[in-house]
Write a protein that holds these residues in place. Structure first.
Motif, PDB file in Angstrom:
ATOM      1  N   ALA A 170       0.615  -1.316   0.108  1.00 24.07           N
ATOM      2  CA  ALA A 170      -0.336  -0.172   0.435  1.00 24.07           C
ATOM      3  C   ALA A 170       1.280   1.678  -0.430  1.00 24.07           C
ATOM      4  CB  ALA A 170      -0.763  -0.098   1.343  1.00 24.07           C
ATOM      5  N   LYS A 171       2.272   0.961   0.574  1.00 19.51           N
ATOM      6  CA  LYS A 171       2.839   1.986   0.653  1.00 19.51           C
ATOM      7  C   LYS A 171       3.924   1.867  -0.485  1.00 19.51           C
ATOM      8  CE  LYS A 171       4.865   3.208   4.505  1.00 19.51           C
ATOM      9  NZ  LYS A 171       4.380   4.913   4.607  1.00 19.51           N
ATOM     10  N   ILE A 172       3.675   1.731  -1.528  1.00 19.26           N
ATOM     11  CA  ILE A 172       4.997   1.056  -2.665  1.00 19.26           C
ATOM     12  C   ILE A 172       3.406   1.883  -3.566  1.00 19.26           C
ATOM     13  CG2 ILE A 172       5.256   0.291  -4.535  1.00 19.26           C
ATOM     14  CD1 ILE A 172       6.766  -1.675  -2.047  1.00 19.26           C
ATOM     15  N   LEU A 173       2.577   1.513  -4.043  1.00 22.64           N
ATOM     16  CA  LEU A 173       1.489   2.307  -4.361  1.00 22.64           C
ATOM     17  C   LEU A 173       0.704   3.773  -4.154  1.00 22.64           C
ATOM     18  CD1 LEU A 173       0.025   1.499  -7.043  1.00 22.64           C
ATOM     19  CD2 LEU A 173      -1.928   0.636  -5.203  1.00 22.64           C
ATOM     20  N   GLY A 174       0.820   3.865  -2.680  1.00 24.32           N
ATOM     21  CA  GLY A 174       0.417   4.842  -2.683  1.00 24.32           C
ATOM     22  C   GLY A 174       1.406   6.335  -3.179  1.00 24.32           C
ATOM     23  N   ILE A 175       2.482   5.752  -2.301  1.00 21.91           N
ATOM     24  CA  ILE A 175       4.113   6.866  -3.451  1.00 21.91           C
ATOM     25  C   ILE A 175       3.990   6.695  -4.549  1.00 21.91           C
ATOM     26  CG2 ILE A 175       6.574   7.229  -3.193  1.00 21.91           C
ATOM     27  CD1 ILE A 175       6.586   6.923  -0.252  1.00 21.91           C
ATOM     28  N   GLY A 176       3.718   5.563  -5.306  1.00 19.42           N
ATOM     29  CA  GLY A 176       4.118   5.390  -6.295  1.00 19.42           C
ATOM     30  C   GLY A 176       2.439   6.413  -7.880  1.00 19.42           C
ATOM     31  N   LEU A 177       1.696   6.341  -7.103  1.00 24.03           N
ATOM     32  CA  LEU A 177       0.173   6.753  -7.615  1.00 24.03           C
ATOM     33  C   LEU A 177       0.867   8.601  -7.337  1.00 24.03           C
ATOM     34  CD1 LEU A 177      -2.715   5.613  -6.502  1.00 24.03           C
ATOM     35  CD2 LEU A 177      -1.928   5.389  -8.757  1.00 24.03           C
ATOM     36  N   LEU A 178       1.544   9.153  -6.265  1.00 24.34           N
ATOM     37  CA  LEU A 178       2.053  10.678  -5.680  1.00 24.34           C
ATOM     38  C   LEU A 178       3.104  10.838  -6.797  1.00 24.34           C
ATOM     39  CD1 LEU A 178       2.541  13.154  -3.956  1.00 24.34           C
ATOM     40  CD2 LEU A 178       4.147  11.584  -2.978  1.00 24.34           C
ATOM     41  N   SER A 179       4.280  10.153  -7.092  1.00 26.58           N
ATOM     42  CA  SER A 179       4.932  10.077  -8.257  1.00 26.58           C
ATOM     43  C   SER A 179       4.725  10.579  -9.464  1.00 26.58           C
ATOM     44  CB  SER A 179       6.354   9.515  -8.017  1.00 26.58           C
ATOM     45  OG  SER A 179       5.650   7.677  -9.342  1.00 26.58           O
ATOM     46  N   LEU A 180       3.589   9.268 -10.030  1.00 22.38           N
ATOM     47  CA  LEU A 180       3.106   9.217 -11.141  1.00 22.38           C
ATOM     48  C   LEU A 180       2.343  10.199 -11.326  1.00 22.38           C
ATOM     49  CD1 LEU A 180       1.908   5.607 -11.791  1.00 22.38           C
ATOM     50  CD2 LEU A 180       3.353   7.311 -12.947  1.00 22.38           C
ATOM     51  N   THR A 181       1.295  11.641 -10.629  1.00 21.17           N
ATOM     52  CA  THR A 181       0.922  12.370 -10.419  1.00 21.17           C
ATOM     53  C   THR A 181       1.896  13.891 -10.835  1.00 21.17           C
ATOM     54  OG1 THR A 181      -1.300  11.706  -9.033  1.00 21.17           O
ATOM     55  CG2 THR A 181      -0.493  14.104  -9.269  1.00 21.17           C
ATOM     56  N   GLN A 182       3.099  13.513  -9.621  1.00 18.50           N
ATOM     57  CA  GLN A 182       3.342  14.594  -9.470  1.00 18.50           C
ATOM     58  C   GLN A 182       4.643  15.047 -11.185  1.00 18.50           C
ATOM     59  OE1 GLN A 182       6.488  14.068  -6.136  1.00 18.50           O
ATOM     60  NE2 GLN A 182       4.741  15.961  -5.012  1.00 18.50           N
ATOM     61  N   LEU A 183       4.449  14.056 -11.594  1.00 18.35           N
ATOM     62  CA  LEU A 183       5.751  13.836 -13.209  1.00 18.35           C
ATOM     63  C   LEU A 183       4.645  14.324 -13.617  1.00 18.35           C
ATOM     64  CD1 LEU A 183       7.614  10.048 -13.002  1.00 18.35           C
ATOM     65  CD2 LEU A 183       8.843  12.933 -12.609  1.00 18.35           C
ATOM     66  N   ALA A 184       3.652  13.530 -14.103  1.00 17.41           N
ATOM     67  CA  ALA A 184       2.210  14.370 -14.840  1.00 17.41           C
ATOM     68  C   ALA A 184       2.385  15.771 -14.207  1.00 17.41           C
ATOM     69  CB  ALA A 184       1.061  13.888 -14.762  1.00 17.41           C
ATOM     70  N   LEU A 185       2.125  16.473 -13.703  1.00 14.04           N
ATOM     71  CA  LEU A 185       1.935  17.923 -13.152  1.00 14.04           C
ATOM     72  C   LEU A 185       3.109  19.518 -14.050  1.00 14.04           C
ATOM     73  CD1 LEU A 185      -0.096  18.371  -9.967  1.00 14.04           C
ATOM     74  CD2 LEU A 185      -1.134  18.883 -11.913  1.00 14.04           C
ATOM     75  N   MET A 186       4.138  17.811 -13.557  1.00 11.74           N
ATOM     76  CA  MET A 186       5.566  18.847 -14.079  1.00 11.74           C
ATOM     77  C   MET A 186       5.619  18.768 -15.567  1.00 11.74           C
ATOM     78  SD  MET A 186       9.066  17.299 -11.323  1.00 11.74           S
ATOM     79  CE  MET A 186       8.551  16.430 -10.489  1.00 11.74           C
ATOM     80  N   LEU A 187       5.022  17.585 -16.214  1.00  9.13           N
ATOM     81  CA  LEU A 187       5.321  17.768 -17.648  1.00  9.13           C
ATOM     82  C   LEU A 187       4.411  18.058 -18.706  1.00  9.13           C
ATOM     83  CD1 LEU A 187       5.765  13.530 -17.864  1.00  9.13           C
ATOM     84  CD2 LEU A 187       7.874  15.352 -18.478  1.00  9.13           C
ATOM     85  N   ILE A 188       3.016  17.978 -17.347  1.00  8.13           N
ATOM     86  CA  ILE A 188       2.333  19.140 -18.627  1.00  8.13           C
ATOM     87  C   ILE A 188       2.390  20.707 -17.937  1.00  8.13           C
ATOM     88  CG2 ILE A 188      -0.100  20.000 -17.389  1.00  8.13           C
ATOM     89  CD1 ILE A 188      -0.883  17.017 -17.429  1.00  8.13           C
TER      90      ILE A 188
END
Length: 190
Positions: free
Chosen positions: A46-64
């Motif tokens: 759950a921790k790995i998945l939670g931080i994984g979703l956080l990282s994907l969200t942050q990367l998507a925001l940075m790329l946008i």
């Protein structure tokens, strides 16, 4: 090069975050309370998945934000944003393989970081514990930088099947060469 750097950057940054979170919970005795209601395996994933979703969200925001910033502020680019950075004629398959290898590489290193974070008893020891993992990521990135000039080199081909290097090197080979689908499937499977 840009997509390889994104994989490298994300793995280093977010794997370190996972190891620190696991060590923090362990040192503050929060883990004892969590383990009483959830199994350790579920809590770790759950921790790995939670931080994984956080990282994907942050990367998507940075790329946008980067895309719109560059698109609106640089008039000197001929052909637009994607052509300026070399993404103009990038096949869709390469982007899909990039996402697959990014996710697999992230989860491989995140699981390893969670494991290493659970081995330490103090937060101060986390950096020392994850140094070998960081060196593996750096080695994979350096081999990939060598492979940009010669992606068909035997050394690059062999190391692209090693799980710790495959997210960067197999993706590099897929993006630069026309390799058979079975080689990609074997790299993903391993």
């Amino acid at each position: 090069y840009v997509m390889l750097f994104v994989i490298y950057f994300a793995v280093i940054m977010y794997a370190n975050m996972i190891a620190m979170e696991v060590a923090t919970e362990k040192s503050s005795r929060v883990m004892e309370i969590l383990i009483s209601s959830v199994s350790p395996i579920k809590q770790m994933f759950a921790k790995i998945l939670g931080i994984g979703l956080l990282s994907l969200t942050q990367l998507a925001l940075m790329l946008i934000v980067s895309y719109f910033s560059v698109q609106n502020n640089l008039d000197s680019m001929k052909g637009g944003f994607f052509e300026f950075f070399g993404f103009g004629n990038l096949p869709l398959g390469t982007i899909i393989y990039g996402l697959v290898f990014f996710i697999l590489g992230y989860f491989l290193y995140a699981t390893l970081a969670a494991f290493l974070g659970s081995l330490v008893s103090r937060i101060e020891d986390v950096q020392q514990m994850i140094t070998p993992m960081t060196l593996l990521v750096v080695a994979g990135f350096m081999i990939a930088m060598f492979g940009l000039n010669k992606p068909e080199a035997p050394f690059v081909v062999v190391t692209s099947y090693i799980p710790f290097f495959a997210p960067m090197l197999m993706f590099l080979r897929v993006g630069m060469l026309s390799i058979p689908i079975w080689e990609v499937a074997l790299g993903i499977g391993i």
